[in-house]
Design an enzyme around this catalytic site. Structure first.
Site, PDB file in Angstrom:
ATOM      1  N   ASP A  12      41.234 -19.862  31.558  1.00  0.00           N
ATOM      2  CA  ASP A  12      41.606 -18.696  32.351  1.00  0.00           C
ATOM      3  C   ASP A  12      41.625 -19.032  33.849  1.00  0.00           C
ATOM      4  O   ASP A  12      41.044 -20.021  34.288  1.00  0.00           O
ATOM      5  CB  ASP A  12      40.600 -17.571  32.071  1.00  0.00           C
ATOM      6  N   ASN A  14      44.497 -19.337  35.823  1.00  0.00           N
ATOM      7  CA  ASN A  14      45.653 -20.111  36.303  1.00  0.00           C
ATOM      8  C   ASN A  14      46.423 -19.368  37.389  1.00  0.00           C
ATOM      9  O   ASN A  14      46.800 -19.939  38.404  1.00  0.00           O
ATOM     10  CB  ASN A  14      46.596 -20.418  35.137  1.00  0.00           C
ATOM     11  N   GLY A  15      46.641 -18.066  37.133  1.00  0.00           N
ATOM     12  CA  GLY A  15      47.401 -17.248  38.077  1.00  0.00           C
ATOM     13  C   GLY A  15      46.681 -17.109  39.410  1.00  0.00           C
ATOM     14  O   GLY A  15      47.276 -17.273  40.475  1.00  0.00           O
ATOM     15  N   ARG A  25      52.436 -17.359  40.306  1.00  0.00           N
ATOM     16  CA  ARG A  25      51.566 -17.480  39.133  1.00  0.00           C
ATOM     17  C   ARG A  25      52.037 -18.557  38.148  1.00  0.00           C
ATOM     18  O   ARG A  25      51.231 -19.266  37.570  1.00  0.00           O
ATOM     19  CB  ARG A  25      51.485 -16.122  38.409  1.00  0.00           C
ATOM     20  N   HIS A  29      50.284 -21.710  35.794  1.00  0.00           N
ATOM     21  CA  HIS A  29      50.386 -21.967  34.354  1.00  0.00           C
ATOM     22  C   HIS A  29      50.887 -23.381  34.080  1.00  0.00           C
ATOM     23  O   HIS A  29      50.415 -24.051  33.165  1.00  0.00           O
ATOM     24  CB  HIS A  29      51.278 -20.914  33.693  1.00  0.00           C
ATOM     25  N   THR A  58      47.400 -12.041  21.747  1.00  0.00           N
ATOM     26  CA  THR A  58      48.250 -10.949  21.231  1.00  0.00           C
ATOM     27  C   THR A  58      48.374  -9.848  22.289  1.00  0.00           C
ATOM     28  O   THR A  58      49.288  -9.034  22.224  1.00  0.00           O
ATOM     29  CB  THR A  58      47.651 -10.351  19.931  1.00  0.00           C
ATOM     30  N   ARG A  63      52.037  -8.315  29.709  1.00  0.00           N
ATOM     31  CA  ARG A  63      52.310  -8.782  31.083  1.00  0.00           C
ATOM     32  C   ARG A  63      53.776  -8.522  31.444  1.00  0.00           C
ATOM     33  O   ARG A  63      54.605  -8.321  30.558  1.00  0.00           O
ATOM     34  CB  ARG A  63      52.000 -10.275  31.169  1.00  0.00           C
ATOM     35  N   LEU A 123      41.783 -36.835  18.064  1.00  0.00           N
ATOM     36  CA  LEU A 123      41.333 -35.471  18.378  1.00  0.00           C
ATOM     37  C   LEU A 123      42.079 -34.413  17.568  1.00  0.00           C
ATOM     38  O   LEU A 123      43.301 -34.449  17.452  1.00  0.00           O
ATOM     39  CB  LEU A 123      41.560 -35.199  19.877  1.00  0.00           C
ATOM     40  N   GLU A 199      27.337 -21.739  21.375  1.00  0.00           N
ATOM     41  CA  GLU A 199      26.759 -21.585  22.707  1.00  0.00           C
ATOM     42  C   GLU A 199      27.890 -21.248  23.677  1.00  0.00           C
ATOM     43  O   GLU A 199      28.995 -21.796  23.563  1.00  0.00           O
ATOM     44  CB  GLU A 199      26.072 -22.890  23.140  1.00  0.00           C
TER      45      GLU A 199
HETATM   46  C1  IPE Z   1      45.251 -17.697  31.463  1.00  0.00           C
HETATM   47  O1  IPE Z   1      45.540 -17.640  32.835  1.00  0.00           O
HETATM   48  C2  IPE Z   1      46.418 -18.207  30.682  1.00  0.00           C
HETATM   49  C3  IPE Z   1      47.214 -17.159  30.013  1.00  0.00           C
HETATM   50  C4  IPE Z   1      46.809 -15.966  29.706  1.00  0.00           C
HETATM   51  C5  IPE Z   1      48.564 -17.524  29.680  1.00  0.00           C
HETATM   52  P1  IPE Z   1      45.892 -16.263  33.504  1.00  0.00           P
HETATM   53  O2  IPE Z   1      47.376 -16.102  33.537  1.00  0.00           O
HETATM   54  O3  IPE Z   1      45.179 -15.172  32.803  1.00  0.00           O
HETATM   55  O4  IPE Z   1      45.354 -16.409  34.971  1.00  0.00           O
HETATM   56  P2  IPE Z   1      44.584 -15.268  35.771  1.00  0.00           P
HETATM   57  O5  IPE Z   1      43.391 -14.920  34.960  1.00  0.00           O
HETATM   58  O6  IPE Z   1      45.527 -14.120  35.915  1.00  0.00           O
HETATM   59  O7  IPE Z   1      44.235 -15.908  37.054  1.00  0.00           O
HETATM   60  C1  IPE Z   2      42.554 -14.592  27.772  1.00  0.00           C
HETATM   61  O1  IPE Z   2      42.837 -14.500  29.130  1.00  0.00           O
HETATM   62  C2  IPE Z   2      43.740 -15.137  27.051  1.00  0.00           C
HETATM   63  C3  IPE Z   2      44.106 -16.521  27.373  1.00  0.00           C
HETATM   64  C4  IPE Z   2      43.469 -17.327  28.160  1.00  0.00           C
HETATM   65  C5  IPE Z   2      45.299 -16.975  26.718  1.00  0.00           C
HETATM   66  P1  IPE Z   2      43.361 -13.153  29.806  1.00  0.00           P
HETATM   67  O2  IPE Z   2      43.499 -13.448  31.241  1.00  0.00           O
HETATM   68  O3  IPE Z   2      44.565 -12.666  29.089  1.00  0.00           O
HETATM   69  O4  IPE Z   2      42.157 -12.172  29.494  1.00  0.00           O
HETATM   70  P2  IPE Z   2      41.719 -10.831  30.219  1.00  0.00           P
HETATM   71  O5  IPE Z   2      42.898  -9.925  30.234  1.00  0.00           O
HETATM   72  O6  IPE Z   2      41.282 -11.202  31.599  1.00  0.00           O
HETATM   73  O7  IPE Z   2      40.588 -10.328  29.398  1.00  0.00           O
HETATM   74 MG    MG Z   3      43.364 -14.308  33.000  1.00  0.00          MG
END
Ligand code: IPE
Ligand code: IPE
Ligand code: MG
Length: 236
Positions: A12, A14-15, A25, A29, A58, A63, A123, A199
């Site tokens: 999580d 990346n954006g 964003r 990714h 899902t 988005r 792996l 854990e």
């Molecule tokens: C997680 O990165 C990857 C995907 C859900 C595709 P985010 O896109 O959720 O990045 P943030 O959390 O908005 O920074």
């Molecule tokens: C969880 O991240 C899903 C992925 C990393 C693919 P999200 O960014 O979608 O989760 P929430 O919305 O912050 O809970």
């Molecule tokens: Mg996220």
């Protein structure tokens, strides 16, 4: 160091990472997907046998359309790169989640990737794609009900193992360690059944900045945990 056999990662942030760099964003990714490649190699070098990453949930369909489209394009391209790295590093690839609604091109690439790597001994790399744990459990329950109706299984004989066997992860051991990056501390519908005794490790580092050193830190922390599985620890 006691290395976990299986690590599950919620990659999580990346954006937000991209935004902090003044970039869009989707740049986050793209860099995040490159980091997946790097961490796969490092994980194997450290002795980890299974790595499972959450790539698209899902719930992520909610988005904006342009972000979903960009993510699907990235995934399509990633599958191509992955075919090469899997061959180079002898990785076995699996995809979990409901791939049915994905476009034909992605579906055929998934099939190609899984078939080409099924006999690889490196792996075990699993990508959770259009994955939601509640969806996975619901699909499993439906299939169990159908098999009961058709007389293939007897409801009285259903055990935890039966349920496990109907999940997408039926041939993968449960994760020992779950890592979530970017400061969020929740599961967001990831592997609810499978993480029952794992854990958890949370770090503020966003996924594109998560390095080998960060991975080692997580494993060191894991080494300080006492896994009891409901029992008591033996006296030393
Ligand atoms: C997680 O990165 C990857 C995907 C859900 C595709 P985010 O896109 O959720 O990045 P943030 O959390 O908005 O920074
Ligand atoms: C969880 O991240 C899903 C992925 C990393 C693919 P999200 O960014 O979608 O989760 P929430 O919305 O912050 O809970
Ligand atoms: Mg996220």
């Amino acid at each position: 160091m006691n290395v976990p056999q299986h690590i599950a990662i919620i990659l999580d942030g990346n954006g937000r990472w991209a935004k902090s760099k003044g970039m869009p964003r989707n740049y986050g990714h793209a860099q995040g997907s490159k980091n997946v490649e790097r961490i796969c190699e490092e994980a194997w070098r450290l002795g980890i046998k299974y790595l499972t990453v959450y790539a698209f949930s899902t719930e992520n369909w909610s988005r904006p359309k342009n972000e979903v489209d960009a993510l699907m394009t990235l995934l399509r391209n990633y599958m191509k790169t992955c075919l090469k790295t899997a061959a180079k590093n002898d990785m076995k690839i699996r995809v979990i989640g409901d791939i049915e609604p994905l476009d034909e091109n992605i579906k055929s690439r998934i099939k190609e990737l899984e078939e080409a790597t099924v006999n690889n001994g490196g792996l075990n790399f699993t990508i959770a794609l259009n994955y939601g744990s509640r969806d996975e459990i619901t699909r499993a329950v439906k299939k169990i009900a159908e098999d009961c109706r058709e007389g293939k299984i007897n409801p009285d004989s259903i055990t935890e193992k039966t349920v496990n066997d109907y999940l997408d992860t039926h041939d993968i051991p449960d994760p020992d360690l779950m890592i979530r990056t970017s400061g969020e501390q929740r599961l967001s519908n990831y592997l609810l059944w499978q993480l029952a005794y794992s854990e958890f490790y949370f770090t503020d580092v966003p996924w594109p900045a998560f390095t080998k050193e960060e991975l080692i830190k997580a494993i060191e922390e894991y080494n300080h945990r006492h896994r009891r599985f409901g029992g008591v620890e033996e006296e030393k």
